[in-house]
Design a protein around this motif. Structure first.
Motif, PDB file in Angstrom:
ATOM      1  N   ASN A 130       0.504  -1.125   0.468  1.00  0.00           N
ATOM      2  CA  ASN A 130      -0.010  -0.359  -0.158  1.00  0.00           C
ATOM      3  C   ASN A 130       0.945   1.068  -0.256  1.00  0.00           C
ATOM      4  OD1 ASN A 130      -2.206  -1.271   0.093  1.00  0.00           O
ATOM      5  ND2 ASN A 130      -2.609  -1.165   1.818  1.00  0.00           N
ATOM      6  N   SER A 131       2.001   0.860   0.324  1.00  0.00           N
ATOM      7  CA  SER A 131       3.292   2.358   0.104  1.00  0.00           C
ATOM      8  C   SER A 131       3.423   3.047  -1.100  1.00  0.00           C
ATOM      9  CB  SER A 131       3.770   1.941   0.936  1.00  0.00           C
ATOM     10  OG  SER A 131       4.719   1.169   0.438  1.00  0.00           O
ATOM     11  N   VAL A 132       3.439   4.045  -0.973  1.00  0.00           N
ATOM     12  CA  VAL A 132       3.987   4.622  -2.563  1.00  0.00           C
ATOM     13  C   VAL A 132       4.968   4.042  -3.557  1.00  0.00           C
ATOM     14  CG1 VAL A 132       4.905   6.302  -3.894  1.00  0.00           C
ATOM     15  CG2 VAL A 132       3.476   7.005  -1.982  1.00  0.00           C
ATOM     16  N   ILE A 133       6.324   2.968  -3.333  1.00  0.00           N
ATOM     17  CA  ILE A 133       6.742   2.640  -3.144  1.00  0.00           C
ATOM     18  C   ILE A 133       6.861   1.358  -3.871  1.00  0.00           C
ATOM     19  CG2 ILE A 133       9.115   1.077  -3.196  1.00  0.00           C
ATOM     20  CD1 ILE A 133       9.939   3.490  -1.948  1.00  0.00           C
ATOM     21  N   GLY A 134       5.506   0.657  -2.885  1.00  0.00           N
ATOM     22  CA  GLY A 134       4.611  -0.437  -2.853  1.00  0.00           C
ATOM     23  C   GLY A 134       3.925  -0.483  -4.263  1.00  0.00           C
ATOM     24  N   GLN A 135       3.192   0.689  -4.539  1.00  0.00           N
ATOM     25  CA  GLN A 135       2.249   1.012  -5.997  1.00  0.00           C
ATOM     26  C   GLN A 135       3.216   1.301  -6.974  1.00  0.00           C
ATOM     27  OE1 GLN A 135      -1.175   0.871  -5.577  1.00  0.00           O
ATOM     28  NE2 GLN A 135      -1.475   0.328  -3.930  1.00  0.00           N
ATOM     29  N   LEU A 136       4.251   1.609  -6.907  1.00  0.00           N
ATOM     30  CA  LEU A 136       5.196   1.924  -8.016  1.00  0.00           C
ATOM     31  C   LEU A 136       5.649   0.729  -8.432  1.00  0.00           C
ATOM     32  CD1 LEU A 136       7.465   5.260  -7.324  1.00  0.00           C
ATOM     33  CD2 LEU A 136       5.367   5.683  -8.653  1.00  0.00           C
ATOM     34  N   SER A 137       5.791   0.075  -7.544  1.00  0.00           N
ATOM     35  CA  SER A 137       6.376  -1.586  -7.973  1.00  0.00           C
ATOM     36  C   SER A 137       5.750  -2.249  -8.461  1.00  0.00           C
ATOM     37  CB  SER A 137       6.695  -2.139  -7.196  1.00  0.00           C
ATOM     38  OG  SER A 137       6.328  -2.381  -6.352  1.00  0.00           O
ATOM     39  N   ASN A 138       4.075  -1.915  -8.652  1.00  0.00           N
ATOM     40  CA  ASN A 138       2.930  -2.712  -9.411  1.00  0.00           C
ATOM     41  C   ASN A 138       2.778  -2.571 -10.915  1.00  0.00           C
ATOM     42  OD1 ASN A 138       2.819  -3.836  -7.206  1.00  0.00           O
ATOM     43  ND2 ASN A 138       1.258  -3.059  -6.454  1.00  0.00           N
ATOM     44  N   ILE A 139       2.770  -1.389 -11.133  1.00  0.00           N
ATOM     45  CA  ILE A 139       3.557  -0.625 -12.532  1.00  0.00           C
ATOM     46  C   ILE A 139       4.135  -0.997 -13.108  1.00  0.00           C
ATOM     47  CG2 ILE A 139       3.599   1.473 -13.961  1.00  0.00           C
ATOM     48  CD1 ILE A 139       3.020   2.873 -11.391  1.00  0.00           C
ATOM     49  N   GLN A 140       3.794  -1.594 -14.339  1.00  0.00           N
ATOM     50  CA  GLN A 140       4.396  -2.705 -15.225  1.00  0.00           C
ATOM     51  C   GLN A 140       5.734  -2.032 -15.891  1.00  0.00           C
ATOM     52  OE1 GLN A 140       1.789  -4.967 -17.594  1.00  0.00           O
ATOM     53  NE2 GLN A 140       1.003  -6.699 -16.689  1.00  0.00           N
ATOM     54  N   ASN A 141       6.673  -2.084 -16.988  1.00  0.00           N
ATOM     55  CA  ASN A 141       7.636  -1.581 -17.693  1.00  0.00           C
ATOM     56  C   ASN A 141       8.219  -0.257 -16.566  1.00  0.00           C
ATOM     57  OD1 ASN A 141       7.245  -3.054 -19.215  1.00  0.00           O
ATOM     58  ND2 ASN A 141       5.466  -1.309 -20.172  1.00  0.00           N
ATOM     59  N   LEU A 142       8.175  -0.930 -15.296  1.00  0.00           N
ATOM     60  CA  LEU A 142       8.826   0.747 -14.416  1.00  0.00           C
ATOM     61  C   LEU A 142       9.300   0.744 -13.284  1.00  0.00           C
ATOM     62  CD1 LEU A 142       8.581   3.496 -13.233  1.00  0.00           C
ATOM     63  CD2 LEU A 142       7.180   2.860 -11.709  1.00  0.00           C
ATOM     64  N   ASP A 143      11.011   0.216 -14.111  1.00  0.00           N
ATOM     65  CA  ASP A 143      12.306  -0.088 -13.473  1.00  0.00           C
ATOM     66  C   ASP A 143      12.606   0.734 -12.349  1.00  0.00           C
ATOM     67  OD1 ASP A 143      14.508  -1.194 -12.825  1.00  0.00           O
ATOM     68  OD2 ASP A 143      15.960  -0.598 -14.279  1.00  0.00           O
ATOM     69  N   LEU A 144      12.429   0.467 -10.531  1.00  0.00           N
ATOM     70  CA  LEU A 144      12.305   1.270  -9.814  1.00  0.00           C
ATOM     71  C   LEU A 144      14.785   1.448  -9.431  1.00  0.00           C
ATOM     72  CD1 LEU A 144      10.081  -0.148  -6.816  1.00  0.00           C
ATOM     73  CD2 LEU A 144       9.861   2.253  -8.113  1.00  0.00           C
ATOM     74  N   ASP A 145      15.199   0.872  -9.729  1.00  0.00           N
ATOM     75  CA  ASP A 145      16.719   1.029  -9.997  1.00  0.00           C
ATOM     76  C   ASP A 145      16.644   1.820 -10.511  1.00  0.00           C
ATOM     77  OD1 ASP A 145      16.481  -0.979  -7.935  1.00  0.00           O
ATOM     78  OD2 ASP A 145      17.015  -2.473  -9.441  1.00  0.00           O
ATOM     79  N   SER A 146      16.499   1.962 -11.635  1.00  0.00           N
ATOM     80  CA  SER A 146      16.952   3.722 -12.021  1.00  0.00           C
ATOM     81  C   SER A 146      16.796   4.401 -12.054  1.00  0.00           C
ATOM     82  CB  SER A 146      16.682   3.192 -13.916  1.00  0.00           C
ATOM     83  OG  SER A 146      14.788   2.848 -14.013  1.00  0.00           O
ATOM     84  N   LEU A 147      15.182   4.915 -11.407  1.00  0.00           N
ATOM     85  CA  LEU A 147      14.323   5.528 -10.936  1.00  0.00           C
ATOM     86  C   LEU A 147      15.120   6.345  -9.576  1.00  0.00           C
ATOM     87  CD1 LEU A 147      10.343   5.035 -11.197  1.00  0.00           C
ATOM     88  CD2 LEU A 147      11.521   6.631 -12.144  1.00  0.00           C
ATOM     89  N   LYS A 148      15.498   5.310  -9.220  1.00  0.00           N
ATOM     90  CA  LYS A 148      16.290   5.596  -7.858  1.00  0.00           C
ATOM     91  C   LYS A 148      17.372   6.516  -8.393  1.00  0.00           C
ATOM     92  CE  LYS A 148      14.168   1.921  -4.594  1.00  0.00           C
ATOM     93  NZ  LYS A 148      15.303   0.643  -3.660  1.00  0.00           N
ATOM     94  N   ASP A 149      18.005   5.987  -9.419  1.00  0.00           N
ATOM     95  CA  ASP A 149      19.731   6.239  -9.372  1.00  0.00           C
ATOM     96  C   ASP A 149      19.394   7.585 -10.254  1.00  0.00           C
ATOM     97  OD1 ASP A 149      20.949   4.133  -8.862  1.00  0.00           O
ATOM     98  OD2 ASP A 149      20.631   3.152 -11.196  1.00  0.00           O
ATOM     99  N   LYS A 150      18.023   8.045 -11.007  1.00  0.00           N
ATOM    100  CA  LYS A 150      17.612   9.577 -11.453  1.00  0.00           C
ATOM    101  C   LYS A 150      17.446  10.252 -10.830  1.00  0.00           C
ATOM    102  CE  LYS A 150      15.804   7.639 -15.883  1.00  0.00           C
ATOM    103  NZ  LYS A 150      14.972   7.704 -16.732  1.00  0.00           N
ATOM    104  N   ALA A 151      16.805  10.217  -9.361  1.00  0.00           N
ATOM    105  CA  ALA A 151      16.667  11.292  -8.636  1.00  0.00           C
ATOM    106  C   ALA A 151      17.671  11.268  -7.289  1.00  0.00           C
ATOM    107  CB  ALA A 151      15.429  10.007  -7.328  1.00  0.00           C
ATOM    108  N   SER A 152      18.639  10.366  -7.417  1.00  0.00           N
ATOM    109  CA  SER A 152      19.981  10.794  -6.282  1.00  0.00           C
ATOM    110  C   SER A 152      20.862  11.542  -7.234  1.00  0.00           C
ATOM    111  CB  SER A 152      21.139   9.585  -6.617  1.00  0.00           C
ATOM    112  OG  SER A 152      21.034   8.601  -6.966  1.00  0.00           O
ATOM    113  N   ALA A 153      21.048  10.854  -8.443  1.00  0.00           N
ATOM    114  CA  ALA A 153      21.851  11.768  -9.533  1.00  0.00           C
ATOM    115  C   ALA A 153      21.053  13.081  -9.308  1.00  0.00           C
ATOM    116  CB  ALA A 153      21.703  11.811 -10.654  1.00  0.00           C
ATOM    117  N   THR A 154      19.669  13.476  -9.812  1.00  0.00           N
ATOM    118  CA  THR A 154      19.127  15.031  -9.594  1.00  0.00           C
ATOM    119  C   THR A 154      19.411  15.946  -8.284  1.00  0.00           C
ATOM    120  OG1 THR A 154      17.633  13.967 -10.939  1.00  0.00           O
ATOM    121  CG2 THR A 154      16.988  16.444  -9.544  1.00  0.00           C
TER     122      THR A 154
END
Length: 157
Positions: free
Chosen positions: A119-143
């Protein structure tokens, strides 16, 4: 031969005395206590213990049934399923306040943790298909790193 003499003489003696003598039991007419090799008091105590043990087993069985019914009713509430009257009756039969066994409580707790994670935000994001959480984390940390560097270079701050 002894049997014949006993039956003939014994029958005659009973007739003469009028059956006043104590009645003799034949070997086939033993009481249950005598058949078990106990006195009457021992046999009654033994029967009482059997009844008590049976009552204890029945109470433990009813407790286990109520625990299982509580477990089922928990999941019915969780998933919004209709209630079952037999489960409610089993719980009320034991006394109404039933605690779950440790193993079942752990299972429910683990299930609740998994549900919270989903039910958390990250849990909901992981349910979305074709979404790579690791790449999102890398982009967020780079930003964030870019923002920090630009803030250091800023002359106003």
């Amino acid at each position: 031969m002894a049997f014949m003499v006993k039956s003939m003489v014994g029958g005659q003696l009973k007739n003469l005395t009028g059956g006043l003598g104590g009645e003799e039991k034949s070997e086939g007419e033993k009481t249950p206590a005598e058949a078990q090799g106990m006195t009457r008091e021992e046999y009654e105590e033994y029967q009482r213990q059997l009844v008590e043990e049976k009552m204890e087993r029945d109470a433990q069985f009813a407790q286990r049934k109520a625990e299982r019914a509580t477990f089922r009713s928990h999941f019915r509430d969780k998933y919004r399923l209709p209630k079952n009257e037999t489960d409610d009756n089993q719980i009320q039969l034991v006394g109404g306040d039933v605690e779950l066994p440790k193993e079942l409580a752990k299972m429910i707790e683990q299930d609740n943790e998994e549900e919270e994670e989903k039910n958390s935000v990250i849990g909901q994001l992981s349910n979305i298909q074709n979404l790579d959480l690791d790449s999102l984390k890398d982009k967020a940390s780079a930003t964030l790193e870019d923002l920090k560097q630009s803030a250091e270079k800023c002359a106003v701050m």
